[in-house]
Design a protein around this motif. Structure first.
Motif, PDB file in Angstrom:
ATOM      1  N   VAL A  87       0.858  -1.177   0.000  1.00 15.38           N
ATOM      2  CA  VAL A  87       0.000   0.000   0.000  1.00 15.38           C
ATOM      3  C   VAL A  87       0.899   1.233   0.000  1.00 15.38           C
ATOM      4  O   VAL A  87       1.756   1.382   0.877  1.00 15.38           O
ATOM      5  CB  VAL A  87      -0.934   0.008   1.219  1.00 15.38           C
ATOM      6  CG1 VAL A  87      -1.849   1.223   1.166  1.00 15.38           C
ATOM      7  CG2 VAL A  87      -1.763  -1.274   1.263  1.00 15.38           C
ATOM      8  N   SER A  88       0.687   2.110  -0.962  1.00 16.43           N
ATOM      9  CA  SER A  88       1.500   3.328  -1.086  1.00 16.43           C
ATOM     10  C   SER A  88       0.682   4.539  -0.694  1.00 16.43           C
ATOM     11  O   SER A  88      -0.547   4.545  -0.759  1.00 16.43           O
ATOM     12  CB  SER A  88       2.005   3.482  -2.522  1.00 16.43           C
ATOM     13  OG  SER A  88       2.782   2.371  -2.907  1.00 16.43           O
ATOM     14  N   GLY A  89       1.397   5.584  -0.298  1.00 16.02           N
ATOM     15  CA  GLY A  89       0.745   6.828   0.106  1.00 16.02           C
ATOM     16  C   GLY A  89       1.759   7.742   0.756  1.00 16.02           C
ATOM     17  O   GLY A  89       2.969   7.517   0.667  1.00 16.02           O
ATOM     18  N   PRO A  90       1.296   8.789   1.442  1.00 19.80           N
ATOM     19  CA  PRO A  90       2.234   9.660   2.159  1.00 19.80           C
ATOM     20  C   PRO A  90       2.878   8.887   3.304  1.00 19.80           C
ATOM     21  O   PRO A  90       2.184   8.329   4.148  1.00 19.80           O
ATOM     22  CB  PRO A  90       1.344  10.798   2.670  1.00 19.80           C
ATOM     23  CG  PRO A  90      -0.030  10.222   2.710  1.00 19.80           C
ATOM     24  CD  PRO A  90      -0.104   9.214   1.609  1.00 19.80           C
ATOM     25  N   ALA A  91       4.210   8.845   3.319  1.00 23.75           N
ATOM     26  CA  ALA A  91       4.929   8.023   4.283  1.00 23.75           C
ATOM     27  C   ALA A  91       5.632   8.899   5.299  1.00 23.75           C
ATOM     28  O   ALA A  91       6.091  10.002   4.991  1.00 23.75           O
ATOM     29  CB  ALA A  91       5.944   7.129   3.567  1.00 23.75           C
ATOM     30  N   ALA A  92       5.753   8.386   6.525  1.00 22.72           N
ATOM     31  CA  ALA A  92       6.444   9.131   7.572  1.00 22.72           C
ATOM     32  C   ALA A  92       7.911   9.345   7.224  1.00 22.72           C
ATOM     33  O   ALA A  92       8.518  10.336   7.620  1.00 22.72           O
ATOM     34  CB  ALA A  92       6.320   8.388   8.905  1.00 22.72           C
ATOM     35  N   GLY A  93       8.507   8.412   6.461  1.00 23.01           N
ATOM     36  CA  GLY A  93       9.898   8.552   6.079  1.00 23.01           C
ATOM     37  C   GLY A  93      10.161   9.728   5.168  1.00 23.01           C
ATOM     38  O   GLY A  93      11.316  10.142   4.998  1.00 23.01           O
ATOM     39  N   LEU A  94       9.108  10.286   4.541  1.00 22.88           N
ATOM     40  CA  LEU A  94       9.257  11.444   3.652  1.00 22.88           C
ATOM     41  C   LEU A  94       8.953  12.752   4.343  1.00 22.88           C
ATOM     42  O   LEU A  94       9.054  13.826   3.728  1.00 22.88           O
ATOM     43  CB  LEU A  94       8.312  11.279   2.451  1.00 22.88           C
ATOM     44  CG  LEU A  94       8.577  10.083   1.541  1.00 22.88           C
ATOM     45  CD1 LEU A  94       7.399   9.875   0.601  1.00 22.88           C
ATOM     46  CD2 LEU A  94       9.850  10.289   0.751  1.00 22.88           C
ATOM     47  N   THR A  95       8.576  12.702   5.619  1.00 21.60           N
ATOM     48  CA  THR A  95       8.104  13.902   6.300  1.00 21.60           C
ATOM     49  C   THR A  95       9.182  14.973   6.366  1.00 21.60           C
ATOM     50  O   THR A  95       8.946  16.148   6.027  1.00 21.60           O
ATOM     51  CB  THR A  95       7.636  13.546   7.719  1.00 21.60           C
ATOM     52  OG1 THR A  95       6.611  12.543   7.631  1.00 21.60           O
ATOM     53  CG2 THR A  95       7.102  14.766   8.438  1.00 21.60           C
TER      54      THR A  95
END
Length: 828
Positions: A87-95
C-alpha cells in the motif's frame, strides 16, 4: 503443491464439467472483488485516513494533500506497481524531506519537485536498476529511518504541548524549555488520551480484546480524542479542510537549479529506497501465509519503481504529497487477508469518497490528536530490534552516524555520511588481519584470521619466518580472500621451507586460492574440499612392474580387462589397496584407503565438529525425535541431508538397494525394513514417510536385465521385491507385439513426470517403483493404523542426479504425476 500420495490411485481423477472442445457454459468473465479484499481495504482505509492527515500536518502542507496522496497511491501505484499487496501513500519517512522542501521553495514548487521525482523514478524503472538500490547497507537505511523518526517526534512534541514546531531539530530542542513553561493543558490532555488509547487498545485482554482488536488502534485513538474534545467543548486548533475549488496545484519550479536538483534527487532516493525495501518486506509477509503461495506473485521491483513514479507524477500534478510504500499499511493489508491488488485500489477509492463526503466529520479532529499519532509513529521508527541487529553485525557505528547526520544535517547529507562511514568500516575490516603463531607438540601453527591482502604481507612474512627450518608447520587460513601479493609470499615461503626439509600443511582454503603442495609420501595431492567431489586420490603415474601385461592377460578377462563389466557405461575402478595388493593383507589399514578415512575424520574434528558439538550434545541429551522416515536407495550419489536441506536429528533414514519396501509376510517379508518402519511409526511417531527413487538406479537396471531362472544370488533374491514395480512400469503387449496403454485396471496407470516424458525404460521403472513401494507401505499394520488415525502422510519423491532436481508425487493428477519442486521464497 501437495506431495501426499492419495489413498486410492483413482482418487485424483478429474471430471470435465463440459466437453473439452466446447465453449465454457458461462458468458464472459466479469470483474469481481473478493470478499477478503473488501475487508482488507476497509481496514487499511481506517488506518490511512488519520495517518495521511497527520503526515500532511507534520510536513506543513495543506491537509488535503495527504488525502490526495493516499488516494493516488492506492489507485495508481496499486494498479501499476509490481508488489500487489504493498500500500503506497504519504509516508512518515518522507516527512522531513518534504517539510524542508516546503519551507525553502513553497508548496506549489514542492508539487513540481514531486512530479520530477516521479519522472526520475520512471527512468530508473526503465533502466532496470531497482535491484541495485538494495545494495545499500541495511544499517544506513535503518539509521536514515531512525533519524527521520527522531526528527518527526521532536517536531510533533511542540504541537502536543500546544505550540508550533521550529524548522530543525536543534532549534526545536532549544525552544523546548520555553514550550514546557508555556504548555496548553487542553492540547496536552487530548494528546495524552490519544497516546493512551493507541498503546492500550491492542492490549485489551480476553474475548472482548479479540473482537475490539480488529478495529485499528490509530482510528480508535484519533476518534477517542475527537469525541472527548467535542463532548467537553474544549477550544483547540482543529483540522481545516478548505474548499477543493481553492486547492493549490503544481506550478513551475522557482529557485536555484542546483538546489532544485538536490531536492529532486533526495525525494527520488528516499521514495525509491523505502518503496523497494517495503516490497521486499511484503514478500516475506506473503511467504509466511501459505494460503497466498502461488496466488500472489513475488514483487517485480522494476515495475514497482514504474508504479511509484507514475503515482508521484499524478500526486504532484494534483497537489498531493510525495508517495512511497508504507510499511504500516502494507503489513495491515496482508494481515487483514488481502489476496490481490484490488484491496489496495479499493482503499484508494474509499479515501476519495471520504475526502468528498466526510469533510464535516474530519474537521472535528483536533490537531493535537493527529500530532500525538504522528509522534508515536516517529518513535516506532527508532526500532530496538534494528539496533540489536546492527550491533550484532558490528555496524552500530554506521547506524549511529547516519542517524545523527539525518537529525542534525538533513536526509541526503546523513545518508552520504553513512555511506562514507560504511565504506571506511569495510576497508578497515579488509585490512585488519590477525596473524598468530604457536608451537604445539613440535608442530608450528600459523593462524591467519581475516582477509590476506598486500597490506598484511609484512606481518605474514614476519610470522612465517618465526617457524624454524625443517619443522612441521600448519598454516590455517580463516578468510575468503587472498590477493596476489599474499599468494606469492605464502607460496615462496612454502617452497623454501620444504626444500630445507620441513613440511607444510595449508588448511581452511577456499576454491580459487589453491597453493601447489609437494606430493605426500603416498603421492596424494588432496585439497580440503575434494571429498565432496567423488574424490579419488590422484597419484603420479608409475611404471608398471615387469610382467604386468602378461599377468593381466592370464588373471583377467581374455582382453586383459580386470573389470568384469564391459561397455561404455562400465565403472572405472582404481586400486586403492595397500602395498601387498590384498584387501585383508597386513598393512592394508595403513594404506591409502585407511589414510583417506583418517584424513576425512581429522577434517571433521578440525572444521565441522566444533560447530556441531553443541547441537549434537543437545540431541544426545534429548534423544532422537525425527519428523520423517526417509526410505531411499543405497546409491552413494543420493545424499539425503543435502537434497532435503536437513540436519542431525531431522530424518530417520533407511537405505537399501532399490529403495524397496517388501510386503509383510513370512515368505516375502524382510524383517530389517519392516522393523525400521514399525520403530519409526510406533516408537518415534514420525509424521510422514517418504519413498525416494533416483535416476540411473543400478537396481532398476539390474531388474530390467534379470533373466528368469539361473543362479539365485543374494542380490537376485533381493530384487524379487521389485517385480511388482516391473509389471506396473512395462506396457502390455498384444498378440501382434504392439504396446497397449495400461490403465484398464484401477491403480495400475503408468506414473510419469510432469512436463516431459520418461527418458528411457529405466526411468519409467524408477517412477513406477516409487508408487509401488508406497502401496507396499500401506500393507504394513503400523502404517495402516497411523494412516487411518490421520497421524501419518506418505510422500513419493524422485531425484534426478544429473539435473540435481527433485520431483514430488502429486495427488491432484491421474495416474501419479511427479511434479518438479519449484524454488520457494527463502527470505520468509
Amino acid at each position: 503443491m501437495s506431495a501426499c500420495v492419495p489413498a486410492r490411485a483413482d482418487s485424483a481423477r478429474t471430471k470435465h464439467v463440459h466437453q473439452p472442445h466446447s465453449p465454457p457454459p458461462h458468458g464472459p468473465r466479469r470483474f469481481r472483488v473478493a470478499g477478503a479484499d473488501v475487508s482488507a481495504a476497509i481496514a487499511v482505509f481506517l488506518i490511512a485516513l488519520p495517518l495521511s492527515l497527520g503526515i500532511a500536518l507534520a510536513t506543513g502542507a495543506p491537509l488535503q494533500a495527504g488525502l490526495v496522496a493516499a488516494a493516488v497511491g492506492g489507485i495508481v501505484a496499486g494498479r501499476i506497481g509490481g508488489c500487489p499487496l504493498q500500500v503506497s501513500g504519504p509516508a512518515a519517512g518522507l516527512t522531513v524531506v518534504t517539510a524542508d522542501i516546503i519551507q525553502q521553495y513553497g508548496w506549489r514548487t514542492t508539487c513540481a519537485i514531486t512530479v520530477f521525482a516521479g519522472i526520475a523514478q520512471l527512468g530508473l524503472g526503465c533502466l532496470r536498476v531497482a535491484r541495485s538500490a538494495l545494495a545499500v547497507s541495511p544499517a544506513i537505511v535503518h539509521g536514515m529511518l531512525a533519524g527521520i523518526g527522531v526528527t518527526i517526534a521532536v517536531a510533533q512534541l511542540h504541537i502536543v504541548l500546544g505550540g508550533t514546531p521550529q524548522s530543525s531539530v536543534p532549534d526545536n530542542l532549544v525552544a523546548l524549555p520555553a514550550q514546557l513553561a508555556n504548555l496548553h493543558p487542553a492540547d496536552l490532555a487530548v494528546s495524552v488520551l490519544t497516546l493512551t488509547l493507541l498503546l492500550l487498545w491492542p492490549r485489551i485482554p480476553g474475548r472482548a480484546g479479540q473482537v475490539l482488536g480488529k478495529l485499528p488502534a490509530a482510528l480508535i485513538a484519533v476518534a477517542g480524542g475527537t469525541a472527548v474534545a467535542a463532548l467537553t467543548g474544549l477550544r483547540l486548533p482543529k483540522v481545516d479542510l478548505p474548499s477543493w475549488s481553492s486547492h493549490a496545484l503544481a506550478a513551475l519550479p522557482d529557485g536555484p537549479v542546483l538546489g532544485l536538483l538536490a531536492a529532486v534527487l533526495t525525494t527520488t532516493l528516499v521514495c525509491s529506497v523505502q518503496s523497494l525495501l517495503g516490497a521486499v518486506a511484503v514478500d516475506k509477509l506473503v511467504a509466511a501465509r501459505p494460503v497466498l503461495t502461488g496466488r500472489v506473485k513475488r514483487s517485480n521491483l522494476d515495475r514497482e519503481l514504474l508504479g511509484q513514479g507514475a503515482a508521484n507524477i499524478v500526486s504532484g500534478s494534483l497537489g498531493g504529497l510525495p508517495i512511497a510504500g508504507v510499511a504500516v499499511r502494507s503489513s495491515a493489508n496482508v494481515a487483514a487477508g488481502a489476496v490481490s491488488r484490488n484491496s489496495t485500489m479499493l482503499h484508494g477509492v474509499l479515501v476519495v469518497i471520504a475526502a468528498l463526503l466526510m469533510v464535516p466529520a474530519l474537521e472535528l479532529i483536533p490537531l493535537a490528536s493527529l500530532a500525538a499519532l504522528v509522534m508515536a509513529v516517529g518513535l516506532k521508527m527508532v526500532s530496538l530490534n534494528h539496533i540489536r541487529t546492527v550491533t550484532r553485525h558490528r555496524e552500530v557505528l554506521v547506524y549511529a552516524v547516519t542517524t545523527c547526520g539525518v537529525v542534525f544535517l538533513g536526509v541526503l547529507e546523513g545518508v552520504a555520511l553513512g555511506i562514507a562511514v560504511a565504506v571506511g568500516v569495510a576497508l578497515h575490516r579488509l585490512t585488519r588481519t590477525r596473524i598468530t603463531h604457536d608451537d604445539t607438540e613440535g608442530v608450528h601453527h600459523v593462524h591467519v584470521r581475516g582477509q590476506l591482502t598486500f597490506l598484511a604481507v609484512p606481518r605474514l612474512s614476519r610470522v612465517l619466518h618465526q617457524v624454524p627450518h625443517g619443522a612441521d608447520a600448519v598454516v590455517e587460513l580463516d578468510g575468503s580472500f587472498m590477493d596476489h601479493a599474499a599468494y606469492e609470499t605464502l607460496q615462496d615461503w612454502q617452497k623454501t621451507h620444504t626444500a630445507q626439509g620441513g613440511r607444510v600443511d595449508i588448511t581452511g582454503r577456499r576454491p580459487g586460492t589453491r597453493i601447489s603442495e609437494p606430493a605426500e609420501e603416498d603421492g596424494c595431492r588432496c585439497r580440503p574440499w575434494t571429498p565432496w567431489r567423488n574424490h579419488q586420490c590422484e597419484r603420479p603415474p608409475t611404471a608398471p612392474p615387469p610382467g604386468a601385461d602378461a599377468q593381466a592377460a592370464t588373471d583377467g578377462s581374455p582382453d586383459g580387462n580386470l573389470d568384469t563389466a564391459t561397455g561404455p557405461n562400465a565403472p572405472v575402478t582404481r586400486n586403492t589397496r595397500g602395498a601387498t595388493g590384498a584387501t585383508g593383507a597386513p598393512g592394508a589399514a595403513d594404506g591409502p584407503t585407511g589414510h583417506e578415512l583418517a584424513r576425512g575424520i581429522s577434517a571433521f574434528h578440525r572444521n565441522t565438529g566444533p560447530l556441531m558439538r553443541r547441537e549434537l550434545a543437545r540431541l544426545a541429551r534429548e534423544g532422537q525425535q525425527p519428523s520423517q522416515l526417509f526410505l531411499t536407495c543405497a546409491d552413494s550419489r543420493v545424499v539425503t541431508s543435502m537434497i532435503t536441506s536437513s540436519g542431525p536429528g531431522d530424518l530417520f533414514v533407511v537405505r537399501n538397494v532399490g529403495n524397496f519396501v517388501p510386503l509383510p509376510g513370512e515368505e516375502s517379508g524382510d524383517d530389517s525394513v519392516a522393523a525400521a518402519i514399525e520403530y519409526a511409526v510406533d516408537v518415534l511417531k514420525v509424521r510422514s514417510i517418504t519413498v525416494c527413487g533416483h535416476s540411473g538406479c543400478g537396481a532398476m537396471q539390474a531388474l530390467l536385465g534379470a533373466e528368469p531362472g539361473g543362479a539365485r544370488t543374494p542380490l537376485q533374491r533381493w530384487l524379487r521385491h521389485g517385480l511388482p514395480s516391473l509389471e506396473r512400469a512395462l506396457p502390455d503387449v498384444d498378440a501382434d507385439g504392439n504396446e497397449q496403454e495400461q490403465g484398464h485396471e484401477p491403480g495400475r496407470t503408468r506414473p510419469r513426470l510432469a512436463g516431459r516424458g520418461a527418458a528411457d525404460t529405466a526411468e519409467r521403472l524408477c517412477l513406477a517403483n516409487v508408487v509401488q513401494q508406497l502401496e507396499h507401505l500401506r500393507a504394513h499394520d503400523s502404517v495402516a493404523r497411523a494412516l487411518g488415525a490421520g497421524d501419518l502422510e506418505l510422500h513419493g519423491m524422485y531425484f534426478h542426479v544429473g539435473e540435481a532436481q527433485s520431483y514430488l508425487l502429486s495427488e491432484d493428477a491421474e495416474g501419479g504425476v511427479f511434479e518438479l519442486v519449484r524454488e520457494a521464497n527463502l527470505t520468509a
